[in-house]
Design a protein around this motif. Structure first.
Motif, PDB file in Angstrom:
ATOM      1  N   MET A 152       0.825  -1.209   0.000  1.00 28.30           N
ATOM      2  CA  MET A 152       0.000   0.000   0.000  1.00 28.30           C
ATOM      3  C   MET A 152       0.859   1.259   0.000  1.00 28.30           C
ATOM      4  SD  MET A 152      -2.823   1.213   2.810  1.00 28.30           S
ATOM      5  CE  MET A 152      -1.561   1.264   4.086  1.00 28.30           C
ATOM      6  N   LEU A 153       1.845   1.298   0.911  1.00 28.27           N
ATOM      7  CA  LEU A 153       2.709   2.468   1.007  1.00 28.27           C
ATOM      8  C   LEU A 153       3.526   2.648  -0.266  1.00 28.27           C
ATOM      9  CD1 LEU A 153       3.843   4.811   2.579  1.00 28.27           C
ATOM     10  CD2 LEU A 153       5.385   3.233   3.764  1.00 28.27           C
ATOM     11  N   GLU A 154       4.011   1.533  -0.812  1.00 29.17           N
ATOM     12  CA  GLU A 154       4.793   1.604  -2.044  1.00 29.17           C
ATOM     13  C   GLU A 154       3.963   2.179  -3.189  1.00 29.17           C
ATOM     14  OE1 GLU A 154       6.241  -1.779  -5.025  1.00 29.17           O
ATOM     15  OE2 GLU A 154       7.461  -1.710  -3.193  1.00 29.17           O
ATOM     16  N   LEU A 155       2.725   1.723  -3.312  1.00 29.20           N
ATOM     17  CA  LEU A 155       1.846   2.229  -4.365  1.00 29.20           C
ATOM     18  C   LEU A 155       1.609   3.724  -4.208  1.00 29.20           C
ATOM     19  CD1 LEU A 155      -0.064   1.757  -6.762  1.00 29.20           C
ATOM     20  CD2 LEU A 155      -1.851   1.158  -5.114  1.00 29.20           C
ATOM     21  N   ALA A 156       1.393   4.181  -2.973  1.00 31.35           N
ATOM     22  CA  ALA A 156       1.166   5.606  -2.735  1.00 31.35           C
ATOM     23  C   ALA A 156       2.389   6.430  -3.085  1.00 31.35           C
ATOM     24  CB  ALA A 156       0.778   5.826  -1.274  1.00 31.35           C
ATOM     25  N   ILE A 157       3.575   5.935  -2.740  1.00 31.68           N
ATOM     26  CA  ILE A 157       4.811   6.659  -3.061  1.00 31.68           C
ATOM     27  C   ILE A 157       4.996   6.747  -4.570  1.00 31.68           C
ATOM     28  CG2 ILE A 157       7.331   6.532  -2.922  1.00 31.68           C
ATOM     29  CD1 ILE A 157       6.972   5.271  -0.129  1.00 31.68           C
TER      30      ILE A 157
ATOM     31  N   ALA B  72      -7.220   9.602   5.899  1.00 29.84           N
ATOM     32  CA  ALA B  72      -8.022   8.590   6.577  1.00 29.84           C
ATOM     33  C   ALA B  72      -7.174   7.416   7.036  1.00 29.84           C
ATOM     34  CB  ALA B  72      -9.135   8.104   5.652  1.00 29.84           C
ATOM     35  N   ILE B  73      -6.028   7.208   6.397  1.00 26.64           N
ATOM     36  CA  ILE B  73      -5.168   6.089   6.791  1.00 26.64           C
ATOM     37  C   ILE B  73      -3.773   6.596   7.134  1.00 26.64           C
ATOM     38  CG2 ILE B  73      -6.361   4.267   5.523  1.00 26.64           C
ATOM     39  CD1 ILE B  73      -4.550   4.739   3.191  1.00 26.64           C
ATOM     40  N   ARG B  74      -3.700   7.821   7.649  1.00 29.45           N
ATOM     41  CA  ARG B  74      -2.413   8.455   7.900  1.00 29.45           C
ATOM     42  C   ARG B  74      -1.568   7.704   8.916  1.00 29.45           C
ATOM     43  NH1 ARG B  74      -6.406  11.714   9.815  1.00 29.45           N
ATOM     44  NH2 ARG B  74      -6.556  12.042  12.048  1.00 29.45           N
ATOM     45  N   ALA B  75      -2.198   6.907   9.787  1.00 24.93           N
ATOM     46  CA  ALA B  75      -1.420   6.191  10.792  1.00 24.93           C
ATOM     47  C   ALA B  75      -0.423   5.238  10.143  1.00 24.93           C
ATOM     48  CB  ALA B  75      -2.357   5.425  11.715  1.00 24.93           C
TER      49      ALA B  75
ATOM     50  N   GLU C 285      11.496   2.340 -14.744  1.00 28.24           N
ATOM     51  CA  GLU C 285      11.043   1.073 -14.166  1.00 28.24           C
ATOM     52  C   GLU C 285       9.955   1.312 -13.121  1.00 28.24           C
ATOM     53  OE1 GLU C 285      15.016   0.632 -15.891  1.00 28.24           O
ATOM     54  OE2 GLU C 285      14.137   2.047 -14.459  1.00 28.24           O
ATOM     55  N   GLY C 286      10.100   2.409 -12.367  1.00 26.72           N
ATOM     56  CA  GLY C 286       9.087   2.733 -11.373  1.00 26.72           C
ATOM     57  C   GLY C 286       7.753   3.093 -12.006  1.00 26.72           C
ATOM     58  N   LYS C 287       7.792   3.832 -13.105  1.00 22.24           N
ATOM     59  CA  LYS C 287       6.556   4.188 -13.807  1.00 22.24           C
ATOM     60  C   LYS C 287       5.864   2.934 -14.344  1.00 22.24           C
ATOM     61  CE  LYS C 287       8.059   8.816 -15.195  1.00 22.24           C
ATOM     62  NZ  LYS C 287       8.335   9.730 -16.332  1.00 22.24           N
ATOM     63  N   GLU C 288       6.654   2.029 -14.873  1.00 23.65           N
ATOM     64  CA  GLU C 288       6.077   0.789 -15.405  1.00 23.65           C
ATOM     65  C   GLU C 288       5.479  -0.048 -14.280  1.00 23.65           C
ATOM     66  OE1 GLU C 288       7.546  -3.197 -17.886  1.00 23.65           O
ATOM     67  OE2 GLU C 288       8.851  -1.439 -17.723  1.00 23.65           O
ATOM     68  N   HIS C 289       6.170  -0.107 -13.138  1.00 25.21           N
ATOM     69  CA  HIS C 289       5.670  -0.879 -12.002  1.00 25.21           C
ATOM     70  C   HIS C 289       4.387  -0.265 -11.451  1.00 25.21           C
ATOM     71  CE1 HIS C 289       5.841  -3.712  -8.753  1.00 25.21           C
ATOM     72  NE2 HIS C 289       5.959  -2.765  -7.823  1.00 25.21           N
ATOM     73  N   PHE C 290       4.325   1.057 -11.398  1.00 29.80           N
ATOM     74  CA  PHE C 290       3.116   1.730 -10.922  1.00 29.80           C
ATOM     75  C   PHE C 290       1.930   1.397 -11.826  1.00 29.80           C
ATOM     76  CE2 PHE C 290       0.319   5.489 -11.303  1.00 29.80           C
ATOM     77  CZ  PHE C 290      -0.188   5.515 -10.008  1.00 29.80           C
TER      78      PHE C 290
ATOM     79  N   ASP D 263     -10.464  -3.262   0.001  1.00 28.94           N
ATOM     80  CA  ASP D 263     -10.194  -3.007   1.413  1.00 28.94           C
ATOM     81  C   ASP D 263     -10.136  -1.508   1.675  1.00 28.94           C
ATOM     82  OD1 ASP D 263     -10.065  -5.698   1.725  1.00 28.94           O
ATOM     83  OD2 ASP D 263      -7.876  -5.814   1.715  1.00 28.94           O
ATOM     84  N   GLU D 264     -10.464  -1.128   2.885  1.00 26.77           N
ATOM     85  CA  GLU D 264     -10.590   0.290   3.233  1.00 26.77           C
ATOM     86  C   GLU D 264      -9.374   1.106   2.825  1.00 26.77           C
ATOM     87  OE1 GLU D 264     -12.989   3.283   4.640  1.00 26.77           O
ATOM     88  OE2 GLU D 264     -13.503   1.171   4.888  1.00 26.77           O
ATOM     89  N   ALA D 265      -8.190   0.709   3.308  1.00 27.82           N
ATOM     90  CA  ALA D 265      -6.989   1.505   3.074  1.00 27.82           C
ATOM     91  C   ALA D 265      -6.548   1.459   1.618  1.00 27.82           C
ATOM     92  CB  ALA D 265      -5.858   1.020   3.983  1.00 27.82           C
ATOM     93  N   LEU D 266      -6.514   0.257   1.035  1.00 24.93           N
ATOM     94  CA  LEU D 266      -6.012   0.132  -0.325  1.00 24.93           C
ATOM     95  C   LEU D 266      -6.954   0.783  -1.330  1.00 24.93           C
ATOM     96  CD1 LEU D 266      -3.602  -0.931  -1.792  1.00 24.93           C
ATOM     97  CD2 LEU D 266      -4.730  -3.136  -2.052  1.00 24.93           C
ATOM     98  N   PHE D 267      -8.244   0.748  -1.072  1.00 18.57           N
ATOM     99  CA  PHE D 267      -9.187   1.424  -1.965  1.00 18.57           C
ATOM    100  C   PHE D 267      -8.898   2.924  -2.006  1.00 18.57           C
ATOM    101  CE2 PHE D 267     -13.142   3.882  -2.395  1.00 18.57           C
ATOM    102  CZ  PHE D 267     -13.486   3.530  -3.683  1.00 18.57           C
ATOM    103  N   GLY D 268      -8.599   3.513  -0.842  1.00 14.71           N
ATOM    104  CA  GLY D 268      -8.283   4.935  -0.810  1.00 14.71           C
ATOM    105  C   GLY D 268      -7.061   5.274  -1.634  1.00 14.71           C
ATOM    106  N   VAL D 269      -6.040   4.419  -1.592  1.00 14.59           N
ATOM    107  CA  VAL D 269      -4.822   4.655  -2.378  1.00 14.59           C
ATOM    108  C   VAL D 269      -5.138   4.570  -3.863  1.00 14.59           C
ATOM    109  CG1 VAL D 269      -2.480   3.858  -2.853  1.00 14.59           C
ATOM    110  CG2 VAL D 269      -3.361   3.767  -0.526  1.00 14.59           C
ATOM    111  N   HIS D 270      -5.854   3.521  -4.269  1.00 17.38           N
ATOM    112  CA  HIS D 270      -6.201   3.373  -5.683  1.00 17.38           C
ATOM    113  C   HIS D 270      -7.064   4.547  -6.154  1.00 17.38           C
ATOM    114  CE1 HIS D 270      -4.682  -0.511  -7.056  1.00 17.38           C
ATOM    115  NE2 HIS D 270      -4.869  -0.959  -5.831  1.00 17.38           N
ATOM    116  N   PHE D 271      -8.029   4.923  -5.346  1.00 18.37           N
ATOM    117  CA  PHE D 271      -8.943   5.987  -5.754  1.00 18.37           C
ATOM    118  C   PHE D 271      -8.197   7.316  -5.914  1.00 18.37           C
ATOM    119  CE2 PHE D 271     -12.265   9.175  -5.214  1.00 18.37           C
ATOM    120  CZ  PHE D 271     -13.260   8.675  -6.034  1.00 18.37           C
TER     121      PHE D 271
END
Length: 227
Positions: A1-6, A30-33, A82-87, A100-108
């Motif tokens: 999740m954190l990797e995707l957000a970064i 919402a998931i800052r913790a 490579e990072g752009k392709e992985h994202f 899931d709550e947290a991962l949906f927020g990242v994707h959205f």
């Protein structure tokens, strides 16, 4: 999740760790913790070792360089090809866990960089998840309503209303995504007949096949009526 957000934030612009953390907190409050210095920098290090991001030090005289202070310049992180392709792959390969709550927020948060089919798949998965939770809450409320005091009852109702609002919100988003989908056509370039399409075409004046073939049992508007 954190990797995707970064990856998603660095896709917009390079930034140093402190700015990156601020953006994570602002964007995903919402998931800052889940985002702390303790987890951020080890993740950045692993991503750098995998070649997904690169680490740079600002040139001397740049705004980020602390002149005459003796402090080291902040390292700036940028996305590699490579990072752009992985994202892009992470966004396209979103599965059931994206609901899931947290991962949906990242994707959205990065839907603007997601293809329409994937956006629709994630929204529908999230709607199913919230609908299931809503039904469980309704059942629980019907079983325990008589045993709850006024405050406990209000808390249960609040949770149920929150789930219902999210389902309505998701319904609106899904309808909006579907309205932007291109119309599917057959091999002859004609749109596939959907519910109500044949009726709509007939109402616009397309001749009925039976009438065109001269069916004697088919009468026009000026035909004679029995009796």
């Amino acid at each position: 999740m954190l990797e995707l957000a970064i990856l998603g934030l660095l896709h917009e612009t390079p930034m140093h760790g402190y700015e990156l953390r601020k953006r994570l907190l602002a964007l995903l409050g919402a998931i800052r913790a889940a985002f702390s210095y303790g987890s951020l920098y080890p993740t950045l290090k692993r991503m750098r070792m995998r070649g997904l991001i690169a680490e740079e030090t600002p040139r001397e005289g740049a705004a980020e360089t602390p002149l005459l202070t003796g402090r080291r310049a902040r390292k700036v992180y940028r996305l590699t090809p490579e990072g752009k392709e992985h994202f892009a792959q992470l966004m396209a390969d979103a599965g059931p866990e994206s609901a899931d709550e947290a991962l949906f927020g990242v994707h959205f948060a990065f839907f603007s960089r997601t293809d329409p089919a994937t956006r629709l798949r994630i929204l529908e998965a999230r709607r199913r998840r919230v609908e299931e939770r809503r039904e469980r809450m309704r059942e629980a409320l019907s079983r325990t309503a008589e045993r709850l005091d006024a405050y406990g009852l209000e808390l249960q109702r609040h949770g149920l209303e929150t789930a219902e609002r999210e389902v309505r919100w998701l319904n609106e988003l899904i309808a909006s995504e579907e309205s932007r989908r291109p119309e599917q056509r057959n091999d002859f370039g004609e749109p596939f007949a959907g519910p109500g399409r044949h009726q709509a075409v007939t109402e616009q004046g397309t001749p009925d096949p039976a009438t065109s073939a001269g069916d004697p049992n088919k009468q026009g508007k000026g035909g004679m009526r029995d009796g």
